[in-house]
Every structure is written in structure tokens, then in C-alpha cells.
Design a protein around this motif. Structure first.
Motif, PDB file in Angstrom:
ATOM      1  N   SER A 365       0.824  -1.213   0.000  1.00  0.00           N
ATOM      2  CA  SER A 365       0.000   0.000   0.000  1.00  0.00           C
ATOM      3  C   SER A 365       0.862   1.269   0.000  1.00  0.00           C
ATOM      4  CB  SER A 365      -0.959  -0.010   1.199  1.00  0.00           C
ATOM      5  OG  SER A 365      -0.192  -0.046   2.378  1.00  0.00           O
ATOM      6  N   ASP A 366       2.131   1.150   0.461  1.00  0.00           N
ATOM      7  CA  ASP A 366       3.015   2.329   0.436  1.00  0.00           C
ATOM      8  C   ASP A 366       3.391   2.751  -0.983  1.00  0.00           C
ATOM      9  OD1 ASP A 366       3.135   2.852   3.164  1.00  0.00           O
ATOM     10  OD2 ASP A 366       4.679   1.321   3.476  1.00  0.00           O
ATOM     11  N   LEU A 367       3.066   1.894  -1.935  1.00  0.00           N
ATOM     12  CA  LEU A 367       3.406   2.231  -3.330  1.00  0.00           C
ATOM     13  C   LEU A 367       2.371   3.166  -3.950  1.00  0.00           C
ATOM     14  CD1 LEU A 367       4.252  -1.422  -4.375  1.00  0.00           C
ATOM     15  CD2 LEU A 367       5.930   0.425  -4.251  1.00  0.00           C
ATOM     16  N   LYS A 368       1.341   3.463  -3.192  1.00  0.00           N
ATOM     17  CA  LYS A 368       0.239   4.272  -3.734  1.00  0.00           C
ATOM     18  C   LYS A 368       0.783   5.591  -4.287  1.00  0.00           C
ATOM     19  CE  LYS A 368      -4.574   4.814  -3.169  1.00  0.00           C
ATOM     20  NZ  LYS A 368      -4.750   4.124  -4.428  1.00  0.00           N
ATOM     21  N   GLY A 369       0.357   5.909  -5.505  1.00  0.00           N
ATOM     22  CA  GLY A 369       0.739   7.206  -6.090  1.00  0.00           C
ATOM     23  C   GLY A 369       2.049   7.175  -6.861  1.00  0.00           C
ATOM     24  N   CYS A 370       2.713   6.013  -6.958  1.00  0.00           N
ATOM     25  CA  CYS A 370       3.957   5.957  -7.753  1.00  0.00           C
ATOM     26  C   CYS A 370       3.603   6.123  -9.228  1.00  0.00           C
ATOM     27  CB  CYS A 370       4.648   4.605  -7.575  1.00  0.00           C
ATOM     28  SG  CYS A 370       5.474   4.447  -5.992  1.00  0.00           S
ATOM     29  N   ASP A 371       4.389   6.919  -9.946  1.00  0.00           N
ATOM     30  CA  ASP A 371       4.091   6.997 -11.380  1.00  0.00           C
ATOM     31  C   ASP A 371       4.940   6.017 -12.180  1.00  0.00           C
ATOM     32  OD1 ASP A 371       6.150   8.602 -10.654  1.00  0.00           O
ATOM     33  OD2 ASP A 371       5.424  10.409 -11.652  1.00  0.00           O
ATOM     34  N   LEU A 372       5.822   5.316 -11.483  1.00  0.00           N
ATOM     35  CA  LEU A 372       6.570   4.231 -12.121  1.00  0.00           C
ATOM     36  C   LEU A 372       6.880   3.198 -11.047  1.00  0.00           C
ATOM     37  CD1 LEU A 372       8.403   2.872 -14.301  1.00  0.00           C
ATOM     38  CD2 LEU A 372      10.217   4.429 -13.607  1.00  0.00           C
ATOM     39  N   ILE A 373       6.612   1.934 -11.346  1.00  0.00           N
ATOM     40  CA  ILE A 373       7.011   0.862 -10.418  1.00  0.00           C
ATOM     41  C   ILE A 373       7.920  -0.092 -11.190  1.00  0.00           C
ATOM     42  CG2 ILE A 373       6.233  -1.116  -9.030  1.00  0.00           C
ATOM     43  CD1 ILE A 373       3.654   0.445  -8.419  1.00  0.00           C
ATOM     44  N   GLU A 397      -2.499   7.667 -11.649  1.00  0.00           N
ATOM     45  CA  GLU A 397      -3.152   7.798 -12.954  1.00  0.00           C
ATOM     46  C   GLU A 397      -2.072   8.004 -14.032  1.00  0.00           C
ATOM     47  OE1 GLU A 397      -6.517   7.952 -13.309  1.00  0.00           O
ATOM     48  OE2 GLU A 397      -6.443   8.393 -15.472  1.00  0.00           O
ATOM     49  N   GLY A 398      -2.125   7.205 -15.071  1.00  0.00           N
ATOM     50  CA  GLY A 398      -1.155   7.387 -16.167  1.00  0.00           C
ATOM     51  C   GLY A 398       0.204   6.765 -15.892  1.00  0.00           C
ATOM     52  N   GLY A 399       0.388   6.176 -14.703  1.00  0.00           N
ATOM     53  CA  GLY A 399       1.695   5.602 -14.366  1.00  0.00           C
ATOM     54  C   GLY A 399       1.946   4.316 -15.135  1.00  0.00           C
ATOM     55  N   PHE A 400       3.162   3.822 -15.095  1.00  0.00           N
ATOM     56  CA  PHE A 400       3.415   2.576 -15.802  1.00  0.00           C
ATOM     57  C   PHE A 400       4.347   1.668 -15.011  1.00  0.00           C
ATOM     58  CE2 PHE A 400       6.424   5.590 -17.355  1.00  0.00           C
ATOM     59  CZ  PHE A 400       7.564   4.900 -17.734  1.00  0.00           C
ATOM     60  N   PHE A 401       4.379   0.430 -15.467  1.00  0.00           N
ATOM     61  CA  PHE A 401       5.028  -0.640 -14.728  1.00  0.00           C
ATOM     62  C   PHE A 401       6.199  -1.174 -15.554  1.00  0.00           C
ATOM     63  CE2 PHE A 401       5.632  -4.730 -12.795  1.00  0.00           C
ATOM     64  CZ  PHE A 401       5.245  -4.546 -11.471  1.00  0.00           C
ATOM     65  N   ALA A 402       7.272  -1.502 -14.851  1.00  0.00           N
ATOM     66  CA  ALA A 402       8.444  -1.994 -15.570  1.00  0.00           C
ATOM     67  C   ALA A 402       9.027  -3.216 -14.869  1.00  0.00           C
ATOM     68  CB  ALA A 402       9.507  -0.899 -15.623  1.00  0.00           C
ATOM     69  N   SER A 403       9.612  -4.099 -15.650  1.00  0.00           N
ATOM     70  CA  SER A 403      10.332  -5.231 -15.067  1.00  0.00           C
ATOM     71  C   SER A 403      11.808  -5.090 -15.385  1.00  0.00           C
ATOM     72  CB  SER A 403       9.820  -6.549 -15.651  1.00  0.00           C
ATOM     73  OG  SER A 403      10.649  -7.599 -15.170  1.00  0.00           O
ATOM     74  N   ASN A 404      12.622  -5.432 -14.382  1.00  0.00           N
ATOM     75  CA  ASN A 404      14.073  -5.387 -14.566  1.00  0.00           C
ATOM     76  C   ASN A 404      14.602  -6.768 -14.969  1.00  0.00           C
ATOM     77  OD1 ASN A 404      16.734  -4.166 -14.248  1.00  0.00           O
ATOM     78  ND2 ASN A 404      16.954  -5.425 -12.421  1.00  0.00           N
ATOM     79  N   THR A 405      13.731  -7.633 -15.407  1.00  0.00           N
ATOM     80  CA  THR A 405      14.156  -9.000 -15.736  1.00  0.00           C
ATOM     81  C   THR A 405      15.365  -9.025 -16.666  1.00  0.00           C
ATOM     82  OG1 THR A 405      13.498 -11.087 -16.721  1.00  0.00           O
ATOM     83  CG2 THR A 405      12.503  -9.115 -17.661  1.00  0.00           C
ATOM     84  N   SER A 406      16.220 -10.016 -16.453  1.00  0.00           N
ATOM     85  CA  SER A 406      17.380 -10.151 -17.340  1.00  0.00           C
ATOM     86  C   SER A 406      17.039 -10.971 -18.558  1.00  0.00           C
ATOM     87  CB  SER A 406      18.518 -10.897 -16.658  1.00  0.00           C
ATOM     88  OG  SER A 406      18.763 -10.440 -15.396  1.00  0.00           O
TER      89      SER A 406
END
Ligand SMILES: CCCCCCCCCCCCC[C@H](O)CC(=O)SCCNC(=O)CCNC(=O)[C@H](O)C(C)(C)COP(=O)(O)OP(=O)(O)OC[C@H]1O[C@@H](n2cnc3c(N)ncnc32)[C@H](O)[C@@H]1OP(=O)(O)O
Ligand SMILES: NC(=O)c1ccc[n+]([C@@H]2O[C@H](COP(=O)([O-])OP(=O)(O)OC[C@H]3O[C@@H](n4cnc5c(N)ncnc54)[C@H](O)[C@@H]3O)[C@@H](O)[C@H]2O)c1
Length: 621
Positions: A365-373, A397-406
Motif C-alpha cells: 500500500s506504500d506504493l500508492k501514487g507511484c508513477d513508475l514501479i 493515474e497514467g503511471g506505468f510498470f516496468a520489469s528489470n528481468t534479465s
């Protein structure tokens, strides 16, 4: 210093020689914001080995004109309104008196060796005669650049003015005051009483230091870079002869280097390609720069903790989430910054400000409001899917998600996302705080505008927009296969020190087994396990490569998961240098195995060449 400029320079030198009697002084000035950028690197790129004699003649022609101007007997003043590099600094050195405008952006110096060349337009001979054999070395051999203030301290600039419009009046005033003073129209090294600061190579103290200098240099270049060696030779040989001979010596070395493949490769890579990257070649056209305000990171392991540091050090509020290791992950930033505080390179206040930006947590829940995870948990598809689904609803709103996978295909990981079009790969490299490169991977459904070049890290070369082809991306085909080849060699029984040393001899900064330790052998095993699982789901059996099996043995049988976990191919004794794990010899080395050093070098290099060609073929840019 193109051909037209050379013609103009020659004509100007001939003209001043004719007009000598009526000339009171000469001012060298530039009509551009840069004073002078030096030799025409595009011209150098076109040169061939057979051009050597012509290039030597051109260099000598340029220096003859320089010499005509500086020995005319009138004061010459260089008005340095901006940057003067390489041949540009050599033009500045024609002036007996040098005036610079105060500007923190101005750079002076001799970057030649970084481009596979040497400052052979008089730079070596003059800087050595001005500063001495030892003091000139950082500027000539290491291309140390300097600004107006440092130049003044070194005696290379005589006056600093506040603005460009003061340059000409100051130069005219200097010329007026210098009338009747012959020494004002003469360089230090042209005076009868000239002595080289610190002494010449015949001075026993200097001779002692010079006797070890080639070895010290070779240790740094590993004999792979001809330019610094040529620069050292030109400095020392030039210091033993008269000025004109010294000038000719540097011309010879420069002509050889200027027409070499090494210089063309270095110029292309470190100047032209680097400029294209800095100029945004890899960026989607017309995409505005983007800086996230609040970034969430899932997983505070080796990568997550490094990524958290890289965000916070750029002033970005960062939430670092881990099941158990979030505090430990934040402690990594403390460790990195403490080193800087201890060395006086960072204030305690700045450290505290940086650390205050990292919020360690175990709660999504602390991730609330991140514009990038950015997800950086173990290389396991199910776990990644789980944490994606848990964190994604917290995005602003409008944020996006990323993976650091190798290694896992982004399109596949994106199937766990509710917004596959807002799912990208952002692949940081280890150690994150040192590596400038960040790779952006587009999944099949990622909207192109998600690929705004993220200002996650400073520095050039930060982005390769690979797209995603064949469900693989840069790291997978490139580094992974390279590493596999090396692990494979160990499996063939080739001694580990041979592999490590030969890799360094072909130019790798550290041995490949050391790199594998840094990135964690356990990561390779996670990847292997995941691959086997994927194959099994399709009813197939994955045939692991010999390299993969070897690493699996290292981790599962010998309990050597890598550096972070205490040891891998190397042991890491506290406070001492790492040493290869002695048992590699008994467990993997095969007595009597035959190998050729050249074959090993070729295998290491060809693999890179093949994978690079593949990247180009697949449009990785
Ligand atoms: C047959 C073979 C030919 C033989 C030639 C013989 C000549 C003999 C001369 C010998 C004597 C001198 C020897 C000397 O010691 C050797 C050298 O000088 S090596 C060169 C050293 N100089 C540099 O490394 C400087 C390179 N330039 C820069 O660092 C920067 O451009 C700058 C000066 C700091 C200015 O930066 P910016 O304002 O940001 O400008 P850009 O970087 O964007 O540049 C604009 C534009 O100019 C092109 N350019 C810049 N410098 C050079 C250069 N030296 N040669 C060719 N082109 C240059 C740059 O690529 C940009 O081009 P664009 O992208 O717009 O096309
Ligand atoms: N190691 C490298 O050199 C490297 C380089 C680039 C990318 N990567 C990728 O980065 C990712 C992480 O690699 P790493 O080397 O940092 O691994 P790591 O084992 O050091 O760290 C993984 C972290 O994930 C945490 N974690 C596990 N489950 C979690 C959950 N449910 N919620 C939150 N945290 C959880 C673990 O506690 C651990 O701290 C992997 O996908 C890897 O492929 C690694």
C-alpha cells in the motif's frame, strides 16, 4: 583543421612574414562560440594506412605555419573565448600570452589519446617543455582537461576576463605594453636560458621514474592502446633533443596513428557514436523528456537496492518494497554515500537528504501514487506475475510498470498486467551505481509512447530500445551467451586463471568469471530453472548447455552462489583482494587438456562480434 583551414593558415603565415615590419602584434581569435575543436576528425575517419606520408607532410606544414607566427618577433596573443581542444589547444599555444573568458563550461586540453591519437600538433613538445616531463603526463597521457582557472594556476593562461568583449581590448593593451620587450614575443622554450622544469631524462631522478613509466602504462593499457605509448615515447624522446626535432618526432608518431584502424574505431565510437547517442539518436522522435516523481521498486536485493540508490541520487522519491530485506536494501545507499562522506566528497546533510528519499517497506500500500514501479524480484515468472498484480493497482493515474528481468520476455510478463500497453522492460546493469547503461525493452503490446527515454540515470549511452524479437533481448543473446562460452571453457577443463587473464588481455576490464560472480551465479540458476519449467509446460525437455550445468553445480553442489552471498568462482577474504576459489583447480581443471591461447582469445572475441552482428540485424539501436 580541414584542408581549407590549412590553406588559409599557410597563406596567413606567409602574409605576416611579408608584413612583418609593419606588424606590432598578432591576435588569435575565433568567430565561433568554441575557440577551436582541433583536427578534422571526419577527415581522419577517411584516412588509410597508405595516407601516412601525406598526413605527415600536412602535420609538418601546419606546424611550420605555427612556428612562423610564433617566431616572427612580435607578441602573439590567444583570445580564448571558449573551448579549445586537441589541435585547438595547440593553436592556443601559439600565443605567447593567453587570455581566457571566465566560463565554467569552457574546456581546454588534449583529448587525443582518448581518440587513439596523440597531441602531435605541438601539444606534446610544448606542454612537456612548459610543465616538465612529470607534470605534463596527466594532460598528455591521460587527456586530463582543465578550465580557465586551472590553466591559470598551471601558467598556461595568463589572464582571465569576465566577458568575451574584454578579450580584444586586453589583447591590444598587452601588445602595446609588450612593445620593445623581446621576451614578450618569445616562448619560454625558445629562450637561450630555457631549462625543462624538473629536468630532462638525463637527470637521474627523472631517469629513475621514466625507467618504470612504460611498465606502469602497460599495466593500464594492457598493450591494447597504441596512443598512450606513442605519446610517452614522443614526450621522452622529444625531451632529449632540440625543439624542432622534438616537433618532428611527434609528427611521425601522429601520422602513424592518424592512419590506423585503431584510431578510426576509437573516433567513431567515442566521438561520433557517442555524440549521436547524446543527441538522442535512440530516443523516439519528438518524445518529451520525462522524470518520474515517485518510483516504487519491488525487491530490495542486489538490483533493487542499486536502483533505489540511482533514483534517490537523482532526487526522486523512492519506495523500496521487499518481503524482508527492505531496510537492508536501503542500507546499501547508506554504505555507498558513507564512503563519499568519509572522503569529503559529500556532506552529511546531502547524504541525509538522499537517504530520506528512500522509504523501505514491506507493504504494497506504500506504493500508492507511484508513477513508475520497477519490479526486481527473483527471476521467476510466477513470482513476477504475483507482485505485478499486487503493485499495479497502486500506480498513479497514467503511471506505468516496468520489469528489470534479465532474461524473461517482456510480452510474456506483461500478460500478468491489467495494462499490458503500459508495461515495459527497464533493464539496469549491475552494479547499478556504476553502470551508465539502461536498456528499455518494448513488449509486443507496449505503447511506443511509453518508451519516453527515462531520466533514470545520468550519462550517455543510456538506452537501447530493443523492441522484443524472438522473445529475447540484448542481455540474453549478448552477455548471456558470452558468459556461457566462458563457463563452458571452464567446463572443458581449461584453467580458470587462463580464461580470466586471456579475457583481460583482449581488453575486458575484469575477468568473465569475476563478472559472473558479481551478477550472481544463483541468478543463472534461477534462469535455468525457469527455462526448464517453461519447456516442461510445453512437454519438452530443455537441454542445458555445459556452461549452465557447470554453474548449476557451483550453486547447488558446491554452495557457491556468487559474490553477494560470500563466494562463487572467487573467494572474497575480508579486506583483501579476491582470489580464484582454489577448488576450481581440483573440481574442473583437466590435466593434459590442450588449448591454444589464441583460440581462447578468438572464442571470446568472435562471440562478441557474432552477437553484435545479431543485435544490428535485429534492429537493436
Ligand atoms: C587523410 C587524413 C586527414 C588528415 C588530417 C591531417 C590534419 C593534421 C592536423 C594535425 C595537427 C593537430 C593534431 C591534433 O593534436 C589532433 C586533434 O586535434 S584530435 C581532435 C581533438 N579534438 C576533440 O576531441 C574535440 C572534439 N569536439 C568536441 O569535443 C566538441 O565538438 C566541442 C569542441 C566541445 C564543441 O561541443 P558542442 O558545442 O556541443 O558541438 P558538437 O560536439 O555538437 O559539434 C558540432 C558539430 O561539429 C562536429 N565536430 C566537432 N568537433 C569536430 C572535429 N574535431 N572534427 C570533425 N567534426 C567535429 C560534430 O561532430 C558536430 O557535427 P554534427 O553532428 O553537427 O554533424
Ligand atoms: N544480478 C544481476 O546482475 C542482474 C542484472 C540485471 C537484472 N537482474 C534482474 O533483476 C532481478 C532481481 O535480481 P537480483 O540479482 O537483484 O536478485 P536478488 O536475489 O539479489 O534479489 C531479489 C529480491 O527480491 C525479493 N523478493 C522476493 N519475493 C518478493 C516479493 N514477493 N515482494 C518483494 N520482494 C520480494 C527478495 O527478498 C530479494 O531481496 C531479476 O529479475 C534479475 O534477472 C539481475
Amino acid at each position: 583543421m580541414c584542408l581549407q583551414w590549412q590553406t588559409d593558415l599557410t597563406q596567413a603565415a606567409e602574409q605576416v612574414l611579408k608584413d612583418k615590419a609593419s606588424i606590432q602584434g598578432i591576435i588569435l581569435a575565433s568567430a565561433k562560440s568554441t575557440f577551436f575543436a582541433g583536427a578534422d576528425l571526419k577527415g581522419v575517419m577517411r584516412s588509410q594506412a597508405s595516407d601516412g606520408p601525406r598526413v605527415f607532410t600536412e602535420i609538418e606544414g601546419i606546424k611550420k605555419a605555427f612556428r612562423t607566427i610564433e617566431t616572427l618577433g612580435v607578441p602573439v596573443v590567444s583570445c580564448l573565448n571558449g573551448t579549445a581542444l586537441g589541435g585547438g589547444w595547440e593553436v592556443a599555444l601559439i600565443g605567447h600570452h593567453r587570455i581566457a573568458t571566465a566560463n565554467p563550461k569552457t574546456q581546454f586540453g588534449l583529448p587525443e589519446v582518448t581518440l587513439g591519437l596523440i597531441p602531435g600538433g605541438g601539444g606534446i613538445t610544448k606542454m612537456t617543455r612548459q610543465l616538465g616531463l612529470l607534470a605534463a603526463q596527466p594532460y598528455v597521457l591521460e587527456s586530463k582537461l582543465f578550465g580557465p582557472e586551472e590553466a591559470q594556476k598551471l601558467g598556461l593562461v595568463h589572464e582571465i576576463v569576465a566577458s568575451d568583449d574584454q578579450l580584444r581590448p586586453r589583447a591590444l593593451a598587452h601588445i602595446a605594453a609588450a612593445q620593445g620587450q623581446p621576451e614578450a614575443a618569445q616562448h619560454l622554450w625558445d629562450r637561450k636560458d630555457y631549462k625543462m622544469p624538473g629536468g630532462t631524462p638525463s637527470n637521474p631522478k627523472i631517469a629513475g621514474m621514466l625507467s618504470v613509466a612504460p611498465a606502469v602504462l602497460k599495466q593500464k593499457t594492457r598493450g591494447l592502446y597504441p596512443a598512450p605509448e606513442a605519446a610517452l615515447a614522443a614526450m621522452v624522446e622529444g625531451a632529449m633533443v632540440d625543439f624542432d626535432t622534438a616537433m618532428r618526432i611527434e609528427s611521425r608518431y601522429l601520422a602513424g596513428l592518424m592512419t590506423s584502424q585503431v584510431a578510426r574505431n576509437m573516433i567513431n565510437t567515442f566521438f561520433f557514436n557517442m555524440n549521436s547517442i547524446k543527441g538522442g539518436q535512440s530516443r523516439p522522435k519528438a518524445a518529451p523528456r520525462y522524470k518520474p516523481q515517485k518510483v516504487g521498486i519491488l525487491g530490495a536485493g542486489m538490483m533493487g537496492s542499486g536502483i533505489a540508490y540511482s533514483q534517490a541520487s537523482r532526487g526522486i522519491a523512492t519506495v523500496l518494497k521487499d518481503r524482508e530485506a527492505a531496510e537492508k536494501g536501503k542500507a546499501y545507499s547508506h554504505k555507498l554515500t558513507q564512503k563519499r562522506v568519509d572522503k569529503g566528497r559529500m556532506t552529511a546533510d546531502k547524504q541525509a537528504a538522499l537517504l530520506s528519499l528512500i522509504q523501505p517497506t514491506a507493504s504494497a500500500s506504500d506504493l500508492k501514487g507511484c508513477d513508475l514501479i520497477i519490479e526486481a524480484v527473483f527471476e521467476n515468472r510466477e513470482l513476477k506475475a504475483k507482485v505485478t498484480q499486487e503493485a499495479e493497482p497502486m500506480l498513479a493515474e497514467g503511471g506505468f510498470f516496468a520489469s528489470n528481468t534479465s532474461t524473461l520476455p517482456i510480452s510474456g510478463l506483461a500478460t500478468a498486467s491489467a495494462n499490458a500497453n503500459k508495461f515495459v522492460g527497464i533493464h539496469f546493469f549491475s552494479p547499478v551505481d556504476k553502470m551508465q547503461l539502461v536498456e528499455i525493452i518494448r513488449g509486443a503490446q507496449t505503447m511506443t509512447r511509453r518508451l519516453r527515454v527515462l531520466r533514470l540515470r545520468a550519462g550517455p549511452g543510456q538506452v537501447a530500445d530493443c523492441g522484443e524479437r524472438l522473445a529475447r533481448f540484448l542481455y540474453q543473446p549478448y552477455l548471456w551467451h558470452l558468459c556461457d562460452g566462458r563457463r563452458g571453457m571452464l567446463g572443458e577443463g581449461i584453467p580458470a586463471p587462463v580464461i580470466e587473464n586471456l579475457a583481460m588481455q583482449v581488453g575486458m576490464p575484469v575477468g568473465p568469471l569475476a563478472v559472473l560472480d558479481e551478477t550472481a551465479l544463483s541468478l543463472s540458476v534461477h534462469v535455468l530453472d525457469q527455462t526448464r519449467e517453461d519447456f516442461a509446460k510445453e512437454g519438452k525437455t530443455y537441454q542445458a548447455t555445459p556452461g549452465e550445468l557447470l554453474v548449476e553445480r557451483m550453486v547447488k553442489e558446491h554452495k557457491r552462489p556468487g559474490r553477494a552471498a560470500g563466494g562463487g568462482f572467487y573467494d572474497y577474504p575480508a579486506g583483501q583482494k579476491k582470489v580464484l576459489w582454489p577448488e576450481l583447480k581440483t573440481r574442473f581443471e583437466k590435466s593434459g587438456v590442450s588449448y591454444s591461447q589464441q583460440d581462447i582469445k578468438d572464442r571470446l572475441l568472435y562471440r562478441q562480434a557474432v552477437e553484435t552482428a545479431r543485435c544490428l540485424q535485429e534492429g537493436v539501436c
